[in-house]
Design a protein around this motif. Structure first.
Motif, short mmCIF file in Angstrom:
data_model
loop_
_atom_site.label_atom_id
_atom_site.label_comp_id
_atom_site.label_asym_id
_atom_site.label_seq_id
_atom_site.Cartn_x
_atom_site.Cartn_y
_atom_site.Cartn_z
N PRO A 96 0.83 -1.22 0.00
CA PRO A 96 0.00 0.00 0.00
C PRO A 96 0.86 1.26 0.00
N GLN A 97 1.41 1.58 -1.14
CA GLN A 97 2.39 2.65 -1.24
C GLN A 97 1.81 4.04 -0.96
N GLU A 98 0.51 4.17 -1.08
CA GLU A 98 -0.13 5.45 -0.76
C GLU A 98 -0.56 5.52 0.70
N GLY A 99 -0.17 4.53 1.48
CA GLY A 99 -0.52 4.50 2.89
C GLY A 99 -1.68 3.58 3.16
N LEU A 100 -1.83 3.19 4.41
CA LEU A 100 -2.86 2.22 4.78
C LEU A 100 -4.28 2.74 4.60
N ARG A 101 -4.45 4.04 4.73
CA ARG A 101 -5.81 4.59 4.59
C ARG A 101 -6.30 4.50 3.14
N ALA A 102 -5.38 4.29 2.22
CA ALA A 102 -5.79 4.13 0.82
C ALA A 102 -6.37 2.76 0.54
N VAL A 103 -6.26 1.85 1.51
CA VAL A 103 -6.81 0.49 1.33
C VAL A 103 -8.27 0.52 1.76
N THR A 104 -9.10 1.05 0.90
CA THR A 104 -10.52 1.20 1.17
C THR A 104 -11.26 -0.10 0.92
N ASP A 105 -12.54 -0.11 1.26
CA ASP A 105 -13.36 -1.29 0.98
C ASP A 105 -13.38 -1.59 -0.51
N GLU A 106 -13.39 -0.55 -1.33
CA GLU A 106 -13.39 -0.74 -2.79
C GLU A 106 -12.08 -1.39 -3.25
N VAL A 107 -10.98 -0.96 -2.68
CA VAL A 107 -9.68 -1.54 -3.03
C VAL A 107 -9.64 -3.01 -2.62
N ILE A 108 -10.13 -3.31 -1.43
CA ILE A 108 -10.15 -4.70 -0.97
C ILE A 108 -11.03 -5.56 -1.87
N ALA A 109 -12.16 -5.01 -2.30
CA ALA A 109 -13.04 -5.76 -3.21
C ALA A 109 -12.32 -6.06 -4.52
N ASP A 110 -11.52 -5.13 -5.00
CA ASP A 110 -10.77 -5.35 -6.23
C ASP A 110 -9.69 -6.41 -6.03
N ILE A 111 -9.03 -6.40 -4.86
CA ILE A 111 -8.06 -7.44 -4.54
C ILE A 111 -8.73 -8.81 -4.56
N VAL A 112 -9.88 -8.91 -3.93
CA VAL A 112 -10.62 -10.17 -3.89
C VAL A 112 -10.99 -10.62 -5.30
N ALA A 113 -11.44 -9.70 -6.13
CA ALA A 113 -11.80 -10.05 -7.51
C ALA A 113 -10.60 -10.60 -8.27
N ALA A 114 -9.43 -9.99 -8.08
CA ALA A 114 -8.22 -10.48 -8.74
C ALA A 114 -7.82 -11.86 -8.23
N LEU A 115 -7.95 -12.06 -6.92
CA LEU A 115 -7.62 -13.37 -6.35
C LEU A 115 -8.55 -14.46 -6.87
N LYS A 116 -9.82 -14.13 -7.05
CA LYS A 116 -10.74 -15.10 -7.64
C LYS A 116 -10.34 -15.44 -9.06
N GLN A 117 -9.89 -14.44 -9.79
CA GLN A 117 -9.44 -14.66 -11.16
C GLN A 117 -8.21 -15.58 -11.19
N ILE A 118 -7.30 -15.37 -10.23
CA ILE A 118 -6.08 -16.18 -10.16
C ILE A 118 -6.41 -17.62 -9.76
N THR A 119 -7.20 -17.78 -8.70
CA THR A 119 -7.50 -19.14 -8.24
C THR A 119 -8.37 -19.89 -9.24
N ALA A 120 -9.10 -19.19 -10.10
CA ALA A 120 -9.85 -19.85 -11.17
C ALA A 120 -8.93 -20.52 -12.18
#
Length: 393
Positions: free
Chosen positions: A117-141
């Motif tokens: 999180p190079q922009e700091g921890l506060r930049a890790v919003t719920d939207e950012v976490i949702a995008d991380i989860v979406a990418a992880l689903k794509q990878i595990t698929a």
């Protein structure tokens, strides 16, 4: 000394030519039902941490080498491949993560994904976490098990997420809850920096005296954060949020300033992992036993996400190879495996790169040079484990 992850976050995931797509799961026979790749990833990620033995993986120079090319040099598929990415990421950065996962799929390797999180921890919003989860689903698929190393070296003073224990723990837990709840094929790794030299005074993100962060880190209540304070405990998110624990351990030398080609002392790797290392001068403050506390007592699989020995070419190739050989023999020895049964993963930093700390080109790699590669392969213990990884791993 913090670990070297290549000039890193962006360049280290710039994937070289030769993208391999597909899934590591075997094709079913006509009599067998098809295996869901995401289910395969979930089974494999559980086995990866639960099955005894040390798995060997790689921090790859993605811009110069593919996973397939590395595997050809090694003679084995790596058990896992490490990549780095900033979060939030842009479209190109996200795509690099997916391309790295495709290469992991091609070799049957797990993917150790380091999120910064190079922009700091506060930049890790719920939207950012949702995008991380979406990418992880794509990878595990793809059938690729993923271990997420989120905001590593958080006890250091050199990253925008460093030395903010309360905010770090809160953010890590939010990411872990989402990953655990939505991506069965992914696990979470907590990975502080080795505590020697803590609190790493002078870094841009060091906790400032008088702030709530400094007060939280002053565990002995003596009015300041010093080497007498625990460098790990304030940052630990809790057992239910952590699947793996990790620590990067490099041989930079034995004393600051770095940059000398120095043989590692006998037993240095084990001494660092257990907090017993004092350096040649014997003046390093004692740190807690990371392996005993977080591996044994908490029953967490332990990883060395990054390791290598500093070698700078200075006209003594035999002596330089001897330094590297002494280090890999410590890290990968049968004695290491026997003493540390919770050690389940070791990743070599396979780079040749300029390091700002020494202003020199450092040859961390052990496979690039033919003579060093020959020695390294000859020394690999017979019970070291490689890819492909799977449910029976």
């Amino acid at each position: 000394m913090h670990a070297r992850r290549a000039a890193a976050s962006l360049a280290s995931v710039a994937i070289a030519a030769g993208l391999v797509s597909g899934c590591s799961a075997p094709a079913p026979s006509p009599q067998e039902p098809a295996v869901d790749p995401a289910d395969q990833a979930a089974c494999a990620v559980a086995a990866l941490g639960a099955t005894p033995g040390i798995r060997f993986g790689v921090n790859l120079d993605w811009g110069a080498q593919t996973v397939a090319e590395y595997a050809e040099l090694l003679g084995e598929a790596p058990a896992d491949v490490v990549s780095f990415s900033p979060v939030p990421w842009n479209d190109q950065e996200r795509q690099w993560v997916i391309e790295a996962a495709h290469q992991a799929a091609g070799s049957g390797s797990a993917h150790l994904l380091t999120l910064e999180p190079q922009e700091g921890l506060r930049a890790v919003t719920d939207e950012v976490i949702a995008d991380i989860v979406a990418a992880l689903k794509q990878i595990t698929a793809l059938g690729v098990p993923v271990v997420v190393r989120f905001a590593h070296e958080m006890n250091g003073s050199w990253y925008a997420w460093g030395q903010q224990p309360a905010l770090y723990v809160e953010t890590y837990r939010r990411v872990a809850e989402a990953v655990h709840g939505e991506v069965p094929g992914a696990a979470m790794m907590w990975a502080p920096n080795y505590g020697g030299g803590y609190p790493f005074a002078g870094g841009a993100y060091a906790a400032r005296a008088g702030t709530p962060d400094a007060e939280a880190l002053d565990l002995d209540a003596d009015g300041s954060v010093t080497g007498a304070d625990d460098p790990y405990a304030p940052y630990y998110p809790g057992d239910e949020y952590v699947d793996w624990v990790g620590m990067s351990l490099y041989h930079w030398g034995s004393a600051h300033p770095w940059g000398e080609n120095e043989m590692p002392e006998d037993g240095k790797f084990a001494a660092q992992l257990t907090g017993a290392y004092r350096g040649l001068d014997g003046d390093e403050t004692a740190v807690p036993d990371f392996y005993a506390e977080y591996g044994e007592r908490r029953a967490k699989p332990v990883a060395i996400p990054e390791t290598a020995a500093l070698v700078i070419e200075r006209g003594d190739p035999d002596g330089e190879r001897a330094i590297q050989r002494a280090w890999w023999r410590q890290v990968l020895s049968a004695e290491t495996a026997d003493r540390f049964p919770m050690l389940r993963m070791v990743n070599w930093f396979e780079w040749v790169k300029h390091e700002p700390e020494v202003d020199e080109i450092v040859h961390w790699s052990v496979l690039a040079a033919p003579t060093t590669r020959e020695q390294f392969l000859a020394d690999l213990p017979h019970d070291l484990r490689f890819g492909p990884v799977g449910c029976a791993d």
